[in-house]
Design a protein around this motif. Structure first.
Motif, PDB file in Angstrom:
ATOM      1  N   ALA A 135       0.820  -1.215   0.000  1.00 44.76           N
ATOM      2  CA  ALA A 135       0.000   0.000   0.000  1.00 44.76           C
ATOM      3  C   ALA A 135       0.850   1.259   0.000  1.00 44.76           C
ATOM      4  CB  ALA A 135      -0.937  -0.013   1.205  1.00 44.76           C
ATOM      5  N   SER A 136       1.938   1.270   0.776  1.00 43.22           N
ATOM      6  CA  SER A 136       2.785   2.465   0.832  1.00 43.22           C
ATOM      7  C   SER A 136       3.474   2.710  -0.505  1.00 43.22           C
ATOM      8  CB  SER A 136       3.816   2.335   1.955  1.00 43.22           C
ATOM      9  OG  SER A 136       4.652   1.207   1.752  1.00 43.22           O
ATOM     10  N   GLU A 137       3.862   1.650  -1.182  1.00 41.60           N
ATOM     11  CA  GLU A 137       4.491   1.795  -2.503  1.00 41.60           C
ATOM     12  C   GLU A 137       3.485   2.342  -3.510  1.00 41.60           C
ATOM     13  OE1 GLU A 137       6.700  -0.901  -5.963  1.00 41.60           O
ATOM     14  OE2 GLU A 137       6.189  -1.796  -4.015  1.00 41.60           O
ATOM     15  N   PHE A 138       2.251   1.851  -3.466  1.00 45.46           N
ATOM     16  CA  PHE A 138       1.204   2.353  -4.348  1.00 45.46           C
ATOM     17  C   PHE A 138       1.000   3.849  -4.142  1.00 45.46           C
ATOM     18  CE2 PHE A 138      -3.327   3.467  -4.754  1.00 45.46           C
ATOM     19  CZ  PHE A 138      -3.539   3.176  -6.098  1.00 45.46           C
ATOM     20  N   CYS A 139       0.822   4.261  -2.894  1.00 46.53           N
ATOM     21  CA  CYS A 139       0.569   5.672  -2.611  1.00 46.53           C
ATOM     22  C   CYS A 139       1.765   6.542  -2.994  1.00 46.53           C
ATOM     23  CB  CYS A 139       0.237   5.858  -1.136  1.00 46.53           C
ATOM     24  SG  CYS A 139      -1.347   5.122  -0.643  1.00 46.53           S
ATOM     25  N   GLN A 140       2.972   6.068  -2.699  1.00 47.43           N
ATOM     26  CA  GLN A 140       4.176   6.828  -3.005  1.00 47.43           C
ATOM     27  C   GLN A 140       4.296   7.114  -4.502  1.00 47.43           C
ATOM     28  OE1 GLN A 140       7.764   4.944  -1.593  1.00 47.43           O
ATOM     29  NE2 GLN A 140       9.109   6.222  -2.850  1.00 47.43           N
ATOM     30  N   ASN A 141       3.887   6.153  -5.320  1.00 42.56           N
ATOM     31  CA  ASN A 141       4.062   6.305  -6.768  1.00 42.56           C
ATOM     32  C   ASN A 141       2.961   7.115  -7.438  1.00 42.56           C
ATOM     33  OD1 ASN A 141       6.516   4.795  -7.705  1.00 42.56           O
ATOM     34  ND2 ASN A 141       5.555   3.176  -6.503  1.00 42.56           N
ATOM     35  N   ILE A 142       1.791   7.193  -6.838  1.00 43.11           N
ATOM     36  CA  ILE A 142       0.727   7.969  -7.479  1.00 43.11           C
ATOM     37  C   ILE A 142       0.647   9.398  -6.971  1.00 43.11           C
ATOM     38  CG2 ILE A 142      -0.680   5.924  -7.986  1.00 43.11           C
ATOM     39  CD1 ILE A 142      -2.514   6.822  -5.660  1.00 43.11           C
ATOM     40  N   VAL A 143       1.161   9.667  -5.762  1.00 45.04           N
ATOM     41  CA  VAL A 143       1.087  11.020  -5.204  1.00 45.04           C
ATOM     42  C   VAL A 143       1.930  11.985  -6.044  1.00 45.04           C
ATOM     43  CG1 VAL A 143       1.709  12.468  -3.231  1.00 45.04           C
ATOM     44  CG2 VAL A 143       0.542  10.299  -2.867  1.00 45.04           C
ATOM     45  N   GLY A 144       1.329  13.095  -6.409  1.00 44.35           N
ATOM     46  CA  GLY A 144       2.009  14.096  -7.233  1.00 44.35           C
ATOM     47  C   GLY A 144       1.800  13.915  -8.718  1.00 44.35           C
ATOM     48  N   THR A 145       1.167  12.821  -9.123  1.00 44.45           N
ATOM     49  CA  THR A 145       0.901  12.622 -10.546  1.00 44.45           C
ATOM     50  C   THR A 145      -0.413  13.304 -10.940  1.00 44.45           C
ATOM     51  OG1 THR A 145      -0.283  10.526 -10.226  1.00 44.45           O
ATOM     52  CG2 THR A 145       2.108  10.412 -10.526  1.00 44.45           C
ATOM     53  N   LYS A 146      -0.521  13.591 -12.218  1.00 41.89           N
ATOM     54  CA  LYS A 146      -1.721  14.240 -12.753  1.00 41.89           C
ATOM     55  C   LYS A 146      -2.448  13.264 -13.671  1.00 41.89           C
ATOM     56  CE  LYS A 146      -1.367  18.477 -14.240  1.00 41.89           C
ATOM     57  NZ  LYS A 146      -1.045  19.648 -15.109  1.00 41.89           N
ATOM     58  N   ILE A 147      -3.770  13.267 -13.592  1.00 40.31           N
ATOM     59  CA  ILE A 147      -4.575  12.422 -14.474  1.00 40.31           C
ATOM     60  C   ILE A 147      -4.708  13.116 -15.831  1.00 40.31           C
ATOM     61  CG2 ILE A 147      -6.842  11.385 -14.859  1.00 40.31           C
ATOM     62  CD1 ILE A 147      -7.118  11.171 -11.803  1.00 40.31           C
ATOM     63  N   ALA A 148      -4.036  12.580 -16.833  1.00 37.27           N
ATOM     64  CA  ALA A 148      -4.108  13.180 -18.168  1.00 37.27           C
ATOM     65  C   ALA A 148      -5.447  12.878 -18.829  1.00 37.27           C
ATOM     66  CB  ALA A 148      -2.958  12.666 -19.034  1.00 37.27           C
ATOM     67  N   CYS A 149      -5.875  11.624 -18.754  1.00 35.14           N
ATOM     68  CA  CYS A 149      -7.174  11.236 -19.311  1.00 35.14           C
ATOM     69  C   CYS A 149      -7.497   9.822 -18.873  1.00 35.14           C
ATOM     70  CB  CYS A 149      -7.189  11.324 -20.841  1.00 35.14           C
ATOM     71  SG  CYS A 149      -6.100  10.133 -21.645  1.00 35.14           S
ATOM     72  N   TRP A 150      -8.776   9.487 -18.958  1.00 37.02           N
ATOM     73  CA  TRP A 150      -9.245   8.134 -18.689  1.00 37.02           C
ATOM     74  C   TRP A 150      -9.640   7.463 -19.995  1.00 37.02           C
ATOM     75  CZ3 TRP A 150      -9.510   5.763 -13.869  1.00 37.02           C
ATOM     76  CH2 TRP A 150      -9.317   6.595 -12.763  1.00 37.02           C
ATOM     77  N   GLN A 151      -9.388   6.155 -20.059  1.00 37.08           N
ATOM     78  CA  GLN A 151      -9.796   5.342 -21.201  1.00 37.08           C
ATOM     79  C   GLN A 151     -10.531   4.109 -20.679  1.00 37.08           C
ATOM     80  OE1 GLN A 151      -6.341   4.317 -23.558  1.00 37.08           O
ATOM     81  NE2 GLN A 151      -5.403   6.313 -23.214  1.00 37.08           N
ATOM     82  N   ARG A 152     -11.334   3.515 -21.549  1.00 34.78           N
ATOM     83  CA  ARG A 152     -11.978   2.242 -21.231  1.00 34.78           C
ATOM     84  C   ARG A 152     -11.497   1.184 -22.199  1.00 34.78           C
ATOM     85  NH1 ARG A 152     -15.174  -0.742 -23.616  1.00 34.78           N
ATOM     86  NH2 ARG A 152     -15.688   0.887 -25.131  1.00 34.78           N
ATOM     87  N   ARG A 153     -11.186   0.019 -21.691  1.00 34.17           N
ATOM     88  CA  ARG A 153     -10.864  -1.139 -22.534  1.00 34.17           C
ATOM     89  C   ARG A 153     -11.642  -2.314 -21.980  1.00 34.17           C
ATOM     90  NH1 ARG A 153     -10.693  -4.362 -26.138  1.00 34.17           N
ATOM     91  NH2 ARG A 153      -8.814  -5.429 -26.898  1.00 34.17           N
TER      92      ARG A 153
END
Length: 282
Positions: free
Chosen positions: A40-58
């Protein structure tokens, strides 16, 4: 389980509300919701500070392209709602629902909450140097998108020609057509006047084309209605889908057919509830 129209509805809502939003923090309340990384800490560390450019569906997967402060690739966020997953866009001070599994804190005191009663849903973070298919392995197995130009009569006929399965079972195979589930398989078969138990390879060219067009029409209609809510599905604002009110057969066992008034039959096929009109579908 949310199907293509429900996931597409969520995807469009996420793009309207969260595109260009920076993820300021995160909290994992149920570790087994994470498919990658498992920490969980690795997940949070890697997503914090990132920006959502766009969402896609597959198929039934949601994928968010992430970027860093320099607009460079920062990986992907992947989500599969499975049976009861919901993604809700809420004020951060809203009381937590009982089954919140992951929280993503955004700008303006808002957050995305992943709520999942049955806990089958999964969330992935895909590192920048990896492809989503490498980490989210289910993506590799998906067939063609039914709303894409590639979903042609020739493609469907080629897949059908050697299949001994009932056509309903055939349509549920995600390796053939991605995103169709129990609801819209029943609906498309009604619209194309094909009985769910018909053997796939026995369909005539005319039936194949009717089925292809019915799949496209039913899915598009359901997207326009915001999907179907029979139990847990909500869009990102917590609003129910409206397709259930106009469904031809699904969820209408023993009710009169909207075309001929014959009672809608409900049977088990491949372990799944299947609805059809004995008069209209022969």
């Amino acid at each position: 389980m949310p199907e293509l129209p429900e996931v597409e509805t969520v995807c469009r809502g996420l793009n309207q509300l969260t595109q260009k939003q920076v993820i300021r923090g995160g909290e994992v309340l149920l570790k087994r919701t994470l498919a990658y990384p498992l920490c969980a800490s690795e997940f949070c560390q890697n997503i914090v500070g990132t920006k959502i450019a766009c969402w896609q569906r597959r198929g039934k997967y949601l994928l968010a392209q992430l970027t860093n402060a320099s607009s460079e690739n920062a990986g992907w966020l992947g989500i599969h709602l499975r049976m009861t997953g919901q993604i809700l866009w809420l004020e951060r001070d809203r009381p937590l629902q009982k089954h919140v599994r992951i929280r993503l804190f955004m700008e303006g005191d808002r957050e995305l909450r992943f709520v999942d009663t049955r806990t089958f849903g999964k969330v992935w973070w895909v590192p920048p140097k990896e492809s989503p298919e490498r980490i989210i392995t289910g993506l590799k197995k998906l067939g063609i998108e039914p709303l894409s130009p590639d979903f042609s009569w020739q493609y469907l006929q080629h897949k059908l020609q050697n299949s001994r399965r009932p056509i309903k079972t055939f349509l549920l195979d995600q390796e053939i057509v991605a995103g169709i589930g129990n609801i819209y398989a029943d609906e498309a078969l009604f619209k194309s006047q094909i009985r769910p138990t018909a053997i796939a390879r026995d369909l005539t060219p005319e039936q194949i084309e009717r089925l292809r067009l019915a799949i496209i029409e039913v899915l598009q209609t359901a997207i326009d209605k915001g999907g179907t809510t029979f139990s847990d599905f909500r869009d990102v604002k917590g609003i129910n889908g409206n397709y259930g009110g106009v469904a031809w057969v699904y969820g209408r066992g023993n009710q009169p057919c909207r075309l001929c008034a014959t009672a809608i039959a409900r049977v088990k096929l491949g372990g799944r509830s299947t609805h059809f009109c004995p008069q209209c579908q022969r």
